[in-house]
Design an enzyme around this catalytic site. Structure first.
Site, PDB file in Angstrom:
ATOM      1  CB  CYS A  50      39.228  36.967  50.229  1.00 36.89           C
ATOM      2  SG  CYS A  50      40.083  35.416  49.869  1.00 36.89           S
ATOM      3  CG  HIS A 107      43.180  37.553  52.262  1.00 39.98           C
ATOM      4  ND1 HIS A 107      41.823  37.440  52.437  1.00 39.98           N
ATOM      5  CD2 HIS A 107      43.434  38.893  52.194  1.00 39.98           C
ATOM      6  CE1 HIS A 107      41.281  38.638  52.486  1.00 39.98           C
ATOM      7  NE2 HIS A 107      42.243  39.547  52.334  1.00 39.98           N
ATOM      8  CG  ASP A 141      41.969  42.913  51.940  1.00 36.03           C
ATOM      9  OD1 ASP A 141      41.089  42.436  51.194  1.00 36.03           O
ATOM     10  OD2 ASP A 141      42.517  42.258  52.849  1.00 36.03           O
TER      11      ASP A 141
END
Length: 656
Positions: free
Chosen positions: A412, A456, A472
């Site tokens: 991520c 994250h 995201d």
């Protein structure tokens, strides 16, 4: 004890003391530096050899030199001699040195109380159930050493001393519970330790380099637990905001917050009652930031919210804390001063030329429209062969060029970093947000568990007509990560926590029950603060109580329980004998009396033996030996340590 002695046994053999220091030091070893660990090991071996007489005891000048070397080693290791880890390290090492200068029982008592202190210091590092149980075991052991010191006649065995210590600890439990419940709580920590540079932090840090977060995914440790007032939102809306990173040097992202006097500009659009209310129980991580659901619209008064919507505490989170917060899925953040715009457009010069060229091409294609640029970058991630993986290759100096045009494999933080770089290069203010995404519901108590494996990174872009909007980029590559959690993201199974992959209903039930117990411990023991204390008294029907009321209740309850324990001790006749021979002879007579043998204070030994031969003929010979030994010890000239031990052994082995 003279230093010329070759052994440390003039009063009490100190091997149990050494064992106690080893036991209390075991949990601390994980926090000590290699240099300090080496000194602990060396002093342990040296002490053991001195105890058995293999090496001489160091003289006073050598001990002084060792103490100075220890202080120097602590300063070299930690940059200070004061603080949590340096302080406990010093106490542990000096306790080992104290073993070399035992001269009186007072010296032994000092070492024992140093052991008590070190045992209590374990709570500075962890307040888990296991640590609490281990500290209780240590308390029993060190109390048994106090019993050994007080037993000048050596009339008790190791098992007896442990039983006495256990009894004393159990007798102290009522007082401990009264102190725990009634001692007035104060807002904030009871004390504040100096910040330790070497204190182990857990979870996310205040900076991020691609490759950092994927290291957390293998951790099963709990980051925090959440109890919602109503059913929780969908997994795709569970973004637990922690840090905002705006500064970038071409490799690492760091915090660059606005001044403390600035305030966020949050607008809420939903109807009253539509907000999400919850309570977070946060595990210690040695930083001052907290985690809250986006977008935060309310929180406890003793915390503060930065302009970047970071919820902060005034102190480091060094123990479990609990706080309430609320959020809205319909709120927006409209704060962007000109200096903030410039800050969130900055990129280091001379890095990632290919990435900058790609961003300019996307900007031209989108005609400078920020929303169109966002969609172009997300489609680029989705349409090209990018992979979501826990084992990305190392990146070079032009990290984003290497990622976007060579490896195309990342976690991520790689996608968040690349997205932010592209957006800034295209002229759209963008920043990175670190936190956690998702969570697992514990069906036992219906609360959510957020683990380190849920760590994250995502981004926020500025749109003039909307404010800061969450984007995201991971969702463009691995949408299942956002919708169903880390265990469903298609990552390499061997790098995920094993317990998250358990398919057994029984094992899952066990781990949920255990976590529920741990959560209860955190809520009602570790997190028993002023609010919970007042809530408890209201549940008991006492209403609102003041601190003066609590002090009055505390004094009355302590006095009552103290008198009750004292009465029980006196009534039971439990005391340490001064004359062990007379003590064990009375113990012998008491056992006979309990079996029905009539014994009066006027009876001579012969009269007692005569009645015993009639009632217990099989025991007559053994009883006669005990009586004869007693008479020889009291009236004869053969009393010494060996004959006393023989007599005590006869009484202990006597069976009716």
């Amino acid at each position: 004890m003279a230093t010329k002695s070759a052994r440390l046994d003039s009063i009490v053999v100190p091997m149990p003391l050494l064992a106690g220091l080893v036991l209390v030091g075991l949990p601390l070893y994980a926090y000590l530096s290699p240099i300090v660990l080496w000194y602990v090991f060396a002093l342990t071996v040296w002490s053991a050899l001195a105890i058995i007489g293999k090496v001489p005891i160091p003289s006073g000048s050598i001990r002084l030199l060792l103490a100075m070397v220890i202080v120097g080693a602590l300063y070299v290791s930690y940059g200070a001699v004061f603080g949590l880890i340096p302080g406990t390290s010093m106490v542990l090492l000096l306790a080992y040195l104290k073993l070399f200068e035992i001269k009186t029982r007072r010296d032994i008592t000092v070492i024992i109380f140093l052991g008590y202190f070190l045992a209590s210091s374990l709570f500075f590092h962890s307040q888990s159930v296991w640590v609490a149980l281990y500290v209780i075991v240590l308390a029993i052991y060190f109390t048994s050493l106090l019993v050994m010191v007080a037993d000048r006649n050596a009339s008790t065995s190791l098992l007896q001393r442990l039983k006495i210590a256990l009894r004393m600890v159990l007798q102290s439990l009522p007082l401990m519970l009264i102190m725990f419940v009634l001692f007035p709580r104060i807002p904030g920590p009871l004390w504040q330790l100096p910040k330790d540079a070497q204190s182990a932090s857990t979870g996310l840090s205040e900076e991020m380099t691609p490759g950092d977060i994927n290291k957390l995914v293998a951790s099963y440790d709990v980051a925090f637990r959440v109890k919602f007032d109503a059913p929780p939102p969908d997994n795709r809306n569970l973004y637990w905001r922690g840090l905002v990173l705006s500064d970038y040097d071409g490799k690492t992202w760091r915090r660059d917050n606005a001044p403390d006097w600035t305030r966020p500009e949050v607008e809420i659009y939903q109807q009253a009652g539509d907000d999400i209310r919850y309570r977070v129980t946060l595990e210690p991580h040695q930083h001052n930031w907290l985690y809250a659901l986006e977008l935060i619209t309310g929180f406890d008064d003793n915390y503060r919210l930065t302009r970047e919507l970071q919820l902060l505490s005034n102190n480091l989170v060094s123990s479990v804390i609990s706080y309430r917060a609320q959020a809205s899925l319909q709120a927006s953040n409209h704060g962007l001063y000109p200096p903030e715009r410039r800050k969130n457009l900055e990129l280091p010069a001379g890095y990632n030329p290919k990435t900058l060229a790609l961003a300019q091409a996307m900007r031209r294609t989108a005609a400078g429209n920020p929303r169109a640029i966002v969609q172009a970058v997300l489609q680029y991630f989705s349409n090209q062969e990018f992979y979501y993986t826990l084992t990305p290759p190392l990146l070079g100096n032009n990290a984003m060029d290497d990622f976007l045009f060579k490896s195309r494999r990342g976690f991520c933080e790689h996608y968040a970093s690349a997205f932010t770089t592209l957006m800034r290069a295209a002229g759209v203010p963008t920043r990175i947000v670190l936190g956690y995404q998702g969570g697992e519901i514990n069906p036992v108590d219906e609360y959510m568990i957020v683990r380190q494996s849920d760590a994250h990174a995502w981004t926020e872009v500025w749109l003039d007509d909307q404010g800061w909007m969450r984007v995201d980029p991971t969702a463009a590559v691995a949408p299942q990560r956002i919708e169903r959690g880390i265990q469903s993201a298609g990552l390499e199974k061997q790098y995920l926590p094993g317990l998250l992959q358990v398919n057994s209903d029984v094992l899952n039930r066990v781990r949920f029950v255990w976590d529920s117990f741990q959560n209860g411990w955190n809520q009602w023991v570790v997190g028993f603060d002023e609010q919970k204390q007042l809530k408890l008294f209201k549940m008991l029907g006492l209403g609102d109580v003041s601190k003066s009321d609590l002090m009055l209740y505390l004094v009355v309850a302590m006095s009552f329980v103290g008198l009750l324990v004292a009465w029980w001790v006196i009534r039971s006749g439990y005391y340490q004998p001064r004359d062990r021979v007379r003590y064990y002879y009375r113990y012998f007579l008491k056992r006979l009396s309990r079996q029905g043998l009539e014994i009066t204070e006027q009876d001579t030994s012969q009269e007692m033996l005569t009645r015993l031969k009639i009632k217990f003929p099989d025991m007559a010979e053994q009883a006669s030996n005990i009586v004869k030994q007693y008479q020889d010890l009291i009236y004869g000239q053969s009393r010494n340590r060996g004959t006393e031990k023989t007599f005590v052994r006869l009484v202990r082995t006597f069976r009716i």
